[in-house]
Design an enzyme around this catalytic site. Structure first.
Site, mmCIF file in Angstrom:
data_model
loop_
_atom_site.group_PDB
_atom_site.id
_atom_site.type_symbol
_atom_site.label_atom_id
_atom_site.label_comp_id
_atom_site.label_asym_id
_atom_site.label_seq_id
_atom_site.Cartn_x
_atom_site.Cartn_y
_atom_site.Cartn_z
ATOM 1 N N ASN A 206 0.855 -1.180 0.000
ATOM 2 C CA ASN A 206 0.000 0.000 0.000
ATOM 3 C C ASN A 206 0.888 1.226 0.000
ATOM 4 O O ASN A 206 2.023 1.168 0.445
ATOM 5 C CB ASN A 206 -0.840 0.027 1.278
ATOM 6 N N ALA A 270 -0.910 1.896 10.584
ATOM 7 C CA ALA A 270 -0.307 1.234 9.415
ATOM 8 C C ALA A 270 -1.313 1.043 8.288
ATOM 9 O O ALA A 270 -2.491 0.799 8.526
ATOM 10 C CB ALA A 270 0.269 -0.112 9.831
ATOM 11 N N ILE A 301 -5.493 -6.785 11.593
ATOM 12 C CA ILE A 301 -4.816 -6.640 12.888
ATOM 13 C C ILE A 301 -5.673 -5.841 13.858
ATOM 14 O O ILE A 301 -5.858 -6.218 15.019
ATOM 15 C CB ILE A 301 -3.431 -5.983 12.686
ATOM 16 N N LYS A 332 -16.857 1.788 9.771
ATOM 17 C CA LYS A 332 -15.639 1.005 10.063
ATOM 18 C C LYS A 332 -15.428 0.872 11.566
ATOM 19 O O LYS A 332 -15.016 -0.170 12.063
ATOM 20 C CB LYS A 332 -14.437 1.703 9.411
HETATM 21 O O1 C5P Z 1 -10.237 -1.616 6.382
HETATM 22 P P1 C5P Z 1 -9.201 -0.563 6.310
HETATM 23 O O2 C5P Z 1 -7.882 -1.062 5.772
HETATM 24 O O3 C5P Z 1 -9.641 0.702 5.652
HETATM 25 O O4 C5P Z 1 -8.969 -0.172 7.852
HETATM 26 C C1 C5P Z 1 -7.969 0.697 8.235
HETATM 27 C C2 C5P Z 1 -7.631 0.489 9.674
HETATM 28 O O5 C5P Z 1 -7.496 -0.903 9.961
HETATM 29 C C3 C5P Z 1 -6.276 1.081 10.023
HETATM 30 O O6 C5P Z 1 -6.289 1.422 11.389
HETATM 31 C C4 C5P Z 1 -5.334 -0.079 9.760
HETATM 32 O O7 C5P Z 1 -4.125 0.050 10.484
HETATM 33 C C5 C5P Z 1 -6.147 -1.250 10.218
HETATM 34 N N1 C5P Z 1 -5.887 -2.503 9.490
HETATM 35 C C6 C5P Z 1 -5.256 -3.553 10.137
HETATM 36 N N2 C5P Z 1 -5.056 -4.740 9.491
HETATM 37 C C7 C5P Z 1 -5.459 -4.914 8.213
HETATM 38 C C8 C5P Z 1 -6.103 -3.852 7.548
HETATM 39 C C9 C5P Z 1 -6.301 -2.662 8.214
HETATM 40 O O8 C5P Z 1 -4.877 -3.396 11.305
HETATM 41 N N3 C5P Z 1 -5.249 -6.066 7.620
#
Ligand code: C5P
Length: 391
Positions: A206, A270, A301, A332
């Site tokens: 990303n 992240a 995560i 969210k």
């Molecule tokens: O679903 P999205 O990626 O938009 O969500 C963003 C939030 O979720 C951020 O806080 C990001 O650090 C966390 N996140 C995560 N693990 C993932 C995807 C997103 O902790 N696999």
């Protein structure tokens, strides 16, 4: 109350020292100012005297003051000497031990800790001579803050801008050892992207510079928290007082987050890749047929942590959105069971840049912070976290 001797150097950023004095006074510190000859071209002694409610010192050859107090006394009475802004020229003279005006003389004649906040043109900051002088000053035990990056008064762009006054005030409190709003708290921060290997030389990722997450980790440490920063692959220096764990993939990040628990607060900044390549392969050769990648989902995560048995009492997620920002962030927040979502509007030039517009989405409502430097977003968020833990 701590006593700060503030040396105001020359440069267009000198006007920001006025705001710094105001912030330091608000934090209960006494500020006494020394204005260099260069600084006096940008701010007046009157401004500094009015804000500090004290006499302003400008010259080495003021016989009354030399008799009454003297430059040595001036620096010895302080708990911390702050040079803001410090110019390339002033740093060069400090590094060389020159004492040819009041500021450099009292800097040489003291063993009081010194903190310097640089502001200069980007080429001056990156010049080999300045790099050498900064290294020398740091080696001498002086805290030289990193300048901010951004558009400059001279029309150029890059590192060299004076850090925001609120960030300097935080660094000062940290140097004085007086910021303890988050003392005894453990805060876990994730930052940067993750890299998901396709083969040994290629990866999926990303877009994320890690700047906002690193700034948040630094701001939390400045309030006295023990901070564990789980960082994806980024080229950024570790903020002062932060324990950093470097990871590459989302699965490694998930493992490092779990290993860092328990924590009082988690701030998940992240930009985690949503998928990894299911089958690890040898280097894919360029051939007639482009390879087909089979992807598998990465762990979420944030969602996992927010539902875990040892969930930190305050879990904060980030959301990068390009449209209907607040609505998506609110959804969210519920879906991932986060307490707060910091929604970023990334429809502009946020990625890799220094300014950020964010909306803090909480149970009670939304608070918006418009176009602020990432460092200011970080200090405000750290303050908001401290507020939340205190209530
Ligand atoms: O679903 P999205 O990626 O938009 O969500 C963003 C939030 O979720 C951020 O806080 C990001 O650090 C966390 N996140 C995560 N693990 C993932 C995807 C997103 O902790 N696999």
């Amino acid at each position: 109350m701590k006593r700060i001797l503030l040396i105001v150097g020359g440069g267009i950023a000198a006007y920001k020292s006025a705001e710094l004095i105001r912030l330091l006074r608000k934090r209960g510190h006494a500020v006494r100012c020394v204005l260099t000859e260069g600084g006096s071209h940008f701010v007046t002694p009157m401004t500094l005297a009015a804000l500090s409610e004290d006499k302003v010192y400008t010259t080495l050859w003021d016989l009354t003051d030399e008799a009454e107090m003297g430059h040595i006394q001036l620096s010895r009475q302080a708990d911390l000497i702050v040079v803001c802004p410090v110019t390339a020229d002033l740093m060069a003279r400090m590094a060389a031990g020159v004492a040819d005006d009041l500021a450099t003389t009292l800097l040489l004649a003291t063993d009081t800790p010194v903190l310097a906040a640089p502001a200069m043109n980007v080429r001056m900051w990156t010049h080999a001579a300045t790099v050498r002088n900064v290294a020398q000053l740091r080696g001498d035990g002086i805290t030289v803050l990193e300048p901010d990056e951004g558009a400059m008064a001279c029309g150029e762009y890059g590192p060299g801008r004076l850090p925001e006054p609120v960030a300097i005030a935080e660094a000062i409190d940290r140097a004085l050892g007086v910021s303890d709003r988050l003392a005894g708290r453990h805060v876990l921060v994730t930052a940067g992207p993750t890299h998901e290997p396709i083969d040994p030389v290629r990866y999926l990722a990303n877009r994320s510079s890690g700047k906002q997450g690193f700034a948040i980790a630094g701001a939390l440490a400045a309030l006295g928290a023990r901070v564990t920063l789980v960082a994806g692959p980024v080229m950024l220096p570790t903020p002062a007082g932060v324990d950093r764990v470097d990871v590459e993939t989302a699965r490694e990040m998930a493992g490092a987050v779990e290993a860092a628990l328990p924590a009082d607060v988690a701030v998940m900044v992240a930009a985690v890749a949503d998928w990894h390549v299911a089958v690890a392969v040898q280097k894919v050769k360029k051939g007639a047929m482009p390879p087909v990648l089979t992807l598998a989902e990465n762990p979420d995560i944030l969602a996992t942590l927010a539902s875990a048995a040892n969930r930190p009492p305050l879990v904060i997620g980030f959301a990068a959105e390009t449209e209907r920002v607040i609505e998506h962030a609110a959804a969210k927040r519920l879906r991932k069971k986060a307490d707060w979502i910091v929604a970023n509007d990334v429809s502009g030039d946020v990625m890799g840049g220094d300014a950020n517009t964010v909306h803090i989405v909480r149970e009670g409502g939304v608070e918006s912070w418009e176009r602020l430097p990432k460092a200011t977003v970080a200090t405000r968020l750290a303050d908001a976290i401290a507020d939340a833990l205190e209530t």
